[in-house]
Write an enzyme that holds these catalytic residues in place. Structure first.
Site, short mmCIF file in Angstrom:
data_model
loop_
_atom_site.label_atom_id
_atom_site.label_comp_id
_atom_site.label_asym_id
_atom_site.label_seq_id
_atom_site.Cartn_x
_atom_site.Cartn_y
_atom_site.Cartn_z
N ASP A 1 0.81 -1.21 0.00
CA ASP A 1 0.00 0.00 0.00
C ASP A 1 0.84 1.27 0.00
O ASP A 1 1.98 1.30 0.48
CB ASP A 1 -0.89 0.05 1.26
CG ASP A 1 -2.03 -0.94 1.21
OD1 ASP A 1 -1.91 -1.95 0.50
OD2 ASP A 1 -3.05 -0.68 1.86
N ASP A 2 0.22 2.35 -0.51
CA ASP A 2 0.62 3.75 -0.31
C ASP A 2 1.78 4.24 -1.16
O ASP A 2 2.24 5.35 -0.99
CB ASP A 2 0.94 4.03 1.17
CG ASP A 2 -0.30 3.93 2.05
OD1 ASP A 2 -1.40 3.80 1.49
OD2 ASP A 2 -0.17 3.96 3.29
N TYR B 1 -6.53 2.45 5.90
CA TYR B 1 -6.80 1.92 7.24
C TYR B 1 -7.90 0.86 7.24
O TYR B 1 -8.36 0.44 8.30
CB TYR B 1 -7.18 3.05 8.22
CG TYR B 1 -6.31 4.26 8.13
CD1 TYR B 1 -4.99 4.23 8.59
CD2 TYR B 1 -6.77 5.44 7.55
CE1 TYR B 1 -4.17 5.34 8.49
CE2 TYR B 1 -5.96 6.56 7.45
CZ TYR B 1 -4.66 6.50 7.92
OH TYR B 1 -3.84 7.61 7.82
N HIS C 1 3.37 -2.34 3.30
CA HIS C 1 3.51 -1.05 2.62
C HIS C 1 4.85 -0.94 1.89
O HIS C 1 5.85 -1.51 2.33
CB HIS C 1 3.41 0.09 3.65
CG HIS C 1 2.09 0.14 4.37
ND1 HIS C 1 1.80 -0.71 5.41
CD2 HIS C 1 0.99 0.92 4.19
CE1 HIS C 1 0.57 -0.46 5.86
NE2 HIS C 1 0.07 0.52 5.13
#
Length: 329
Positions: free
Chosen positions: A61-62, A145, A215
């Site tokens: 993620d991200d 989240y 991540h």
């Protein structure tokens, strides 16, 4: 916002801060609103695990970040495909990395939260950034989240994106490596790796596969992945199969992007506009399976390839979700 026309978006207020403690009233109603954060409530349209036992749906993620290439090199070396849930601003900042992820065969998806307009904006702008760089529009997303309820879920599906979460055990344990907490100085790398060891231990007891939260935004999270967690999983006994999430679901690769999607019910068919207005200029740019060549007005009622000429209300999507996902096979 026109993409929401004709769909029943639940009238739920945004939570105060996305936490159970920060909004006791929403937490008390978590089951009714399908709030994942409080109680792990999901709907049939959510992807929460891989169907096959001992299969890990690998995702990050991200990103993309300055450290993503280190991860890509490792995945190439080990012949592992992963799903990348990217952030629009970082796509614009590092388009070459997104292209590298896509061309290497990894799956690209997107992220969201807040008011209806803000959810649409975040999803829409991220979708536009991906489309601008890659020429394809993702049909999946992951909320930051894991903060999703029936309102956010309905908006996502109306915009043609199926939510992908991460796995939770029956007793509420989350398959979250806490690598983001290492970057924040809350836990150390040893503690994060210990959490991951427990995740794999829990995974062996599941009747299905699993999805883990990791991540690629920070150097430390990438170092943990390529130096510890991925190697540990590859050498684990019993052996785990590491696959991208769409791959572990058995989805045809083309169905992960709107332009190449040939399925008539995935994602949830938006028949109001018969397609997606990627540029936000009021006209449809893309509809299922057209290679992005659509050039019709969003007011045109002609049924596009890959869409069904019906107008079901989204309030009933939980009833058709299982058929929606199984129809991909």
């Amino acid at each position: 916002m026109k993409e929401l026309d004709g769909y029943d978006i639940p009238d739920l207020n945004p939570t105060v801060d996305g936490s159970c403690g920060g909004d006791p009233a929403a937490a008390a109603d978590a089951a009714n609103r399908g709030w994942w954060t409080c109680g792990g409530h999901t709907r049939d349209t959510d992807i929460v695990a891989c169907p096959d036992k001992l299969t890990w749906g690998v995702s990050f993620d991200d990103g993309p970040s300055p450290y993503t290439r280190v991860l890509l090199n490792y995945l190439e070396e080990k012949d592992i495909s992963a799903t990348f849930f990217v952030v629009g601003s970082r796509v614009i900042e590092r388009p070459a990395l997104l292209i590298e992820e896509y061309m290497a065969g990894h799956e690209i998806s997107s992220l969201t939260t807040l008011t209806n307009e803000q959810v649409v904006a975040e999803l829409g702008w991220t979708r536009k950034a991906i489309k601008t760089v890659l020429g394809v529009t993702p049909t999946t997303m992951r909320p930051p989240y894991g903060d999703i309820d029936d309102r956010v879920r309905a908006i996502s599906l109306a915009m043609g994106m199926v939510p992908i979460m991460w796995t939770r055990t029956p007793d509420g344990g989350k398959f979250d490596t806490n690598d983001w907490r290492v970057a924040g100085g809350i836990v150390n790398g040893t503690e994060s790796f210990s959490t991951f060891e427990q995740i794999l231990s829990n995974a062996t007891a599941l009747d299905t596969g699993f999805i883990v939260l990791q991540h690629d935004l920070f150097e430390i999270t990438v170092d943990l992945a390529v130096g510890y967690t991925l190697d540990y999983a590859l050498n684990h006994q019993p052996k785990f199969n590491l696959k991208a999430i769409g791959e572990c679901q058995g989805f045809p690769t083309g169905n992960l992007y709107l332009e190449t999607n040939q399925n008539t019910t995935f994602p949830y068919p938006n028949t109001t506009s018969t397609g997606i207005d990627t540029d936000g200029d009021g006209t449809v740019d893309t509809k299922s399976g057209d290679g992005g060549s659509t050039a019709i007005s969003s007011n045109n009622n002609t049924t596009g390839a890959g869409f069904v000429n019906t107008a079901p209300v989204l309030a009933s999507f939980v009833l058709v979700g299982a058929a929606l996902l199984s129809s991909l096979l």
